[in-house]
Design a protein around this motif. Structure first.
Motif, PDB file in Angstrom:
ATOM      1  N   ALA A 157       0.865  -1.174   0.000  1.00  0.00           N
ATOM      2  CA  ALA A 157       0.000   0.000   0.000  1.00  0.00           C
ATOM      3  C   ALA A 157       0.899   1.219   0.000  1.00  0.00           C
ATOM      4  O   ALA A 157       1.625   1.473   0.971  1.00  0.00           O
ATOM      5  N   VAL A 158       0.898   1.957  -1.110  1.00  0.00           N
ATOM      6  CA  VAL A 158       1.792   3.111  -1.250  1.00  0.00           C
ATOM      7  C   VAL A 158       0.994   4.343  -1.684  1.00  0.00           C
ATOM      8  O   VAL A 158      -0.047   4.222  -2.334  1.00  0.00           O
ATOM      9  N   ALA A 159       1.501   5.514  -1.324  1.00  0.00           N
ATOM     10  CA  ALA A 159       0.804   6.762  -1.642  1.00  0.00           C
ATOM     11  C   ALA A 159       1.229   7.237  -3.032  1.00  0.00           C
ATOM     12  O   ALA A 159       2.264   7.875  -3.182  1.00  0.00           O
ATOM     13  N   LEU A 160       0.417   6.919  -4.021  1.00  0.00           N
ATOM     14  CA  LEU A 160       0.671   7.397  -5.379  1.00  0.00           C
ATOM     15  C   LEU A 160      -0.091   8.685  -5.669  1.00  0.00           C
ATOM     16  O   LEU A 160       0.041   9.275  -6.741  1.00  0.00           O
ATOM     17  N   SER A 161      -0.897   9.112  -4.693  1.00  0.00           N
ATOM     18  CA  SER A 161      -1.564  10.404  -4.748  1.00  0.00           C
ATOM     19  C   SER A 161      -1.642  10.938  -3.321  1.00  0.00           C
ATOM     20  O   SER A 161      -1.379  10.227  -2.359  1.00  0.00           O
ATOM     21  N   GLY A 162      -1.980  12.216  -3.168  1.00  0.00           N
ATOM     22  CA  GLY A 162      -2.002  12.823  -1.841  1.00  0.00           C
ATOM     23  C   GLY A 162      -0.655  13.427  -1.488  1.00  0.00           C
ATOM     24  O   GLY A 162       0.281  13.426  -2.290  1.00  0.00           O
ATOM     25  N   TYR A 163      -0.527  13.939  -0.274  1.00  0.00           N
ATOM     26  CA  TYR A 163       0.653  14.723   0.088  1.00  0.00           C
ATOM     27  C   TYR A 163       1.940  13.910   0.179  1.00  0.00           C
ATOM     28  O   TYR A 163       3.046  14.466   0.130  1.00  0.00           O
ATOM     29  N   LEU A 164       1.832  12.574   0.287  1.00  0.00           N
ATOM     30  CA  LEU A 164       3.028  11.729   0.360  1.00  0.00           C
ATOM     31  C   LEU A 164       3.423  11.138  -0.992  1.00  0.00           C
ATOM     32  O   LEU A 164       4.345  10.335  -1.079  1.00  0.00           O
ATOM     33  N   ALA A 165       2.730  11.540  -2.038  1.00  0.00           N
ATOM     34  CA  ALA A 165       2.912  10.903  -3.348  1.00  0.00           C
ATOM     35  C   ALA A 165       4.334  11.038  -3.885  1.00  0.00           C
ATOM     36  O   ALA A 165       4.884  10.087  -4.445  1.00  0.00           O
ATOM     37  N   THR A 166       4.947  12.197  -3.721  1.00  0.00           N
ATOM     38  CA  THR A 166       6.300  12.392  -4.264  1.00  0.00           C
ATOM     39  C   THR A 166       7.275  11.393  -3.649  1.00  0.00           C
ATOM     40  O   THR A 166       8.113  10.813  -4.339  1.00  0.00           O
ATOM     41  N   ILE A 167       7.151  11.178  -2.356  1.00  0.00           N
ATOM     42  CA  ILE A 167       8.027  10.242  -1.653  1.00  0.00           C
ATOM     43  C   ILE A 167       7.735   8.806  -2.068  1.00  0.00           C
ATOM     44  O   ILE A 167       8.628   8.044  -2.443  1.00  0.00           O
ATOM     45  N   ASP A 168       6.467   8.431  -2.006  1.00  0.00           N
ATOM     46  CA  ASP A 168       6.119   7.024  -2.226  1.00  0.00           C
ATOM     47  C   ASP A 168       6.240   6.588  -3.682  1.00  0.00           C
ATOM     48  O   ASP A 168       6.472   5.406  -3.953  1.00  0.00           O
ATOM     49  N   ARG A 169       6.089   7.509  -4.615  1.00  0.00           N
ATOM     50  CA  ARG A 169       6.303   7.127  -6.018  1.00  0.00           C
ATOM     51  C   ARG A 169       7.745   6.685  -6.216  1.00  0.00           C
ATOM     52  O   ARG A 169       8.016   5.704  -6.908  1.00  0.00           O
ATOM     53  N   SER A 170       8.658   7.414  -5.606  1.00  0.00           N
ATOM     54  CA  SER A 170      10.074   7.047  -5.726  1.00  0.00           C
ATOM     55  C   SER A 170      10.355   5.719  -5.030  1.00  0.00           C
ATOM     56  O   SER A 170      11.057   4.851  -5.568  1.00  0.00           O
ATOM     57  N   TRP A 171       9.829   5.560  -3.825  1.00  0.00           N
ATOM     58  CA  TRP A 171       9.966   4.306  -3.072  1.00  0.00           C
ATOM     59  C   TRP A 171       9.441   3.143  -3.906  1.00  0.00           C
ATOM     60  O   TRP A 171      10.099   2.109  -4.058  1.00  0.00           O
ATOM     61  N   ASN A 172       8.255   3.317  -4.474  1.00  0.00           N
ATOM     62  CA  ASN A 172       7.600   2.267  -5.248  1.00  0.00           C
ATOM     63  C   ASN A 172       8.351   1.966  -6.548  1.00  0.00           C
ATOM     64  O   ASN A 172       8.590   0.799  -6.894  1.00  0.00           O
ATOM     65  N   ASP A 173       8.727   3.009  -7.279  1.00  0.00           N
ATOM     66  CA  ASP A 173       9.402   2.806  -8.572  1.00  0.00           C
ATOM     67  C   ASP A 173      10.747   2.102  -8.398  1.00  0.00           C
ATOM     68  O   ASP A 173      11.123   1.241  -9.199  1.00  0.00           O
ATOM     69  N   ALA A 174      11.470   2.472  -7.356  1.00  0.00           N
ATOM     70  CA  ALA A 174      12.766   1.834  -7.119  1.00  0.00           C
ATOM     71  C   ALA A 174      12.599   0.389  -6.675  1.00  0.00           C
ATOM     72  O   ALA A 174      13.396  -0.487  -7.046  1.00  0.00           O
ATOM     73  N   ALA A 175      11.563   0.119  -5.886  1.00  0.00           N
ATOM     74  CA  ALA A 175      11.284  -1.263  -5.482  1.00  0.00           C
ATOM     75  C   ALA A 175      10.977  -2.112  -6.715  1.00  0.00           C
ATOM     76  O   ALA A 175      11.459  -3.253  -6.841  1.00  0.00           O
ATOM     77  N   GLN A 176      10.196  -1.558  -7.636  1.00  0.00           N
ATOM     78  CA  GLN A 176       9.874  -2.281  -8.872  1.00  0.00           C
ATOM     79  C   GLN A 176      11.142  -2.534  -9.694  1.00  0.00           C
ATOM     80  O   GLN A 176      11.328  -3.621 -10.254  1.00  0.00           O
ATOM     81  N   LEU A 177      12.030  -1.534  -9.753  1.00  0.00           N
ATOM     82  CA  LEU A 177      13.299  -1.708 -10.478  1.00  0.00           C
ATOM     83  C   LEU A 177      14.151  -2.804  -9.854  1.00  0.00           C
ATOM     84  O   LEU A 177      14.764  -3.615 -10.569  1.00  0.00           O
ATOM     85  N   ALA A 178      14.200  -2.822  -8.527  1.00  0.00           N
ATOM     86  CA  ALA A 178      14.988  -3.845  -7.829  1.00  0.00           C
ATOM     87  C   ALA A 178      14.454  -5.236  -8.140  1.00  0.00           C
ATOM     88  O   ALA A 178      15.226  -6.186  -8.355  1.00  0.00           O
ATOM     89  N   VAL A 179      13.132  -5.368  -8.165  1.00  0.00           N
ATOM     90  CA  VAL A 179      12.517  -6.659  -8.495  1.00  0.00           C
ATOM     91  C   VAL A 179      12.917  -7.076  -9.911  1.00  0.00           C
ATOM     92  O   VAL A 179      13.284  -8.237 -10.154  1.00  0.00           O
TER      93      VAL A 179
END
Length: 379
Positions: A33-55
Motif C-alpha cells: 500500500a503506497v501513496a501514489l496520490s495525496g501529500y506523500l505521493a512524491t516520496i512514495d512514487r520514488s519508493w515504489n518505482d525503485a522497489a519495482q526496479l529492484a525486483v
C-alpha cells in the motif's frame, strides 16, 4: 476402457494442479500500500518505482533461490483508511510479504492485519506507535533523532544561533522529531521561542513565520516534508526575513524549489544518493550507491534518488532474508531479518535485530545547501 480413460483424466487433472501449485510456489509474492496520490505521493512514487526496479534486476539474474519475485502495489492516497483497505486486498490476493510506503498513520492502522496473518511488513515510515511488540514490522526510515541532531549541531557550531522557531506538521514522524528536539535543544544552548503547527494544504505560512520572528527567533527549524517547504520559503521571502530555514531531508524538486526562493538561507540534511559525487572515496556506501544510481538514472534520469534508494534497499534486504531462510513467508522468513547482521545499502547501512526493528543505526545524513543548482556539503 472407460475406467482407464477416467484414470487418465484424473491423472491429467492432478498433474495440472501440481503444476499450478509448483508455479505458485516458485513466486515470492510481495504486495504494498503506497501513496501514489495525496501529500506523500512524491516520496512514495520514488519508493515504489525503485522497489519495482529492484525486483526487475533480481528477476533478470534468476530471482532468489530460483524463485521469481512478483511485486503488486496499489494507491492508498495518503489516507490511513485506504492503507488498511489496500493492505487487506494484498493479503487476500496471497501476498506473503508487505512493502508499504511512508505513511506512518497508514502503516499503524494496517499493522494488525500483518500480525494476524504472520506477514512481515516492510515500511518506509516509523514503526507503528503504541504497539507493544512491533515483531512483524521493519522500518527503513532513519530514526527521527538523526535529522534533528544534525541541524541543532549546525545551528550551534556554525551559525551560532541561540533562539529558534519550530514549524511543524501534525504527522506521527514529525511528532517524534519535535518531541526529541524539545528534549535536547537545551543541551545545544538553544531556546525554542515559538512553535507553530501548519497543515499540508496551507497556501501561506507568513503569519506563522512573522510570529516566530517577533518572538526573537534567529532561525526556523521546519519539521515535515513535501511542498510545504517551498511554501515556508516563500513566506520568509515575503517577509524579507533573513532567518535561515533548516528543512527536513526531502526530494530534489522540493529542495530545489525552496532553494530557488531562499538561496543560501535554505539548509537541510541530505542522504548519500543525493550527494554521491561528494562522498569520500573510502565510504562503504559508494559502491552500493553507484550500483543503484546506474540502474535508477538509466530509467529516471536526474529524478531524486533519496527515497528511491530506500525502496531499492528494502527489496534487496527482503531478497537477502528469503535467501538466508529459504522461506517466502511466516516466522522463518521474519526471523531472518533479525539474524541478517549489517546490510550496506544504497541509502544507508541497515542492522535489524530481534530488539531493534528500525534498521538504520548510523546517521547517513550530511548538512547541505544548494548553490547555483549544485549541492554544497557543509562539514
Amino acid at each position: 476402457m472407460r475406467l482407464n480413460t477416467g484414470l487418465g483424466i484424473a491423472a491429467a487433472v492432478a498433474a495440472l494442479m501440481l503444476s499450478q501449485t509448483a508455479t505458485q510456489a516458485a513466486e515470492i509474492k510481495i504486495g504494498g500500500a503506497v501513496a501514489l496520490s495525496g501529500y506523500l505521493a512524491t516520496i512514495d512514487r520514488s519508493w515504489n518505482d525503485a522497489a519495482q526496479l529492484a525486483v526487475e534486476e533480481i528477476n533478470k539474474a534468476g530471482g532468489v533461490n530460483g524463485q521469481k519475485i512478483t511485486l503488486t502495489t496499489e494507491d492508498m492516497r495518503s489516507e490511513p483508511i485506504d492503507a488498511v483497505n489496500v493492505t487487506k486486498k494484498m493479503l487476500s490476493n496471497g501476498a506473503t510479504i508487505l512493502i508499504n510506503g511512508s505513511s506512518s498513520a497508514g502503516n499503524a492502522a494496517a499493522y494488525p492485519l500483518a500480525v494476524r496473518q504472520s506477514v512481515p511488513m516492510i515500511i518506509g515510515s516509523i514503526l507503528p506507535p503504541k504497539v507493544a511488540d512491533p515483531k512483524w514490522a521493519y522500518s527503513f526510515l532513519p530514526p527521527p533523532t538523526f535529522e534533528v541532531a544534525l541541524r541543532l549541531k549546525y545551528l550551534k557550531e556554525k551559525l551560532k544561533v541561540t533562539k529558534i522557531g519550530v514549524l511543524h506538521d501534525p504527522t506521527p514522524y514529525t511528532a517524534l522529531q519535535k518531541n526529541y528536539l524539545t528534549s535536547v535543544v537545551g543541551d545545544y544552548g538553544i531556546t525554542v521561542v515559538a512553535t507553530e503547527q501548519y497543515q499540508q494544504n496551507d497556501s501561506d505560512m507568513s503569519t506563522y513565520l512573522a510570529k516566530m520572528e517577533a518572538a526573537g527567533a534567529q532561525a526556523i527549524v521546519k519539521i515535515g516534508v513535501g511542498p510545504s517547504t517551498v511554501t515556508a520559503a516563500k513566506g520568509l521571502k515575503q517577509l524579507n526575513s533573513t532567518m535561515p530555514l533548516l528543512a527536513n531531508a526531502d526530494t530534489l524538486d522540493v529542495l530545489k524549489g525552496a532553494a530557488d526562493v531562499l538561496g543560501k538561507q535554505l539548509l537541510f540534511p541530505a542522504p548519500p544518493p543525493q550527494v554521491f559525487d561528494a562522498l569520500e572515496a573510502d565510504s562503504p556506501l559508494r559502491k552500493p550507491v553507484e550500483s543503484f544510481l546506474k540502474v535508477w538514472q538509466a530509467k529516471y534520469g536526474d529524478r531524486d534518488p533519496s527515497w528511491a534508494s530506500r525502496g531499492w534497499d528494502a527489496i534487496q534486504v527482503i531478497a537477502a532474508a528469503v535467501k538466508k531462510s529459504n522461506a517466502t513467508s511466516g516466522e522463518k522468513l521474519r526471523a531472518a531479518f533479525d539474524e541478517m547482521g549489517t546490510y550496506v545499502g544504497a541509502g544507508a547501512e541497515y542492522s535489524f535485530t530481534a530488539t531493534n526493528h528500525t534498521g538504520i543505526v548510523k546517521n547517513p545524513f550530511i548538512m547541505t545547501q544548494i548553490i547555483d543548482g549544485k549541492f554544497i556539503l557543509l562539514r
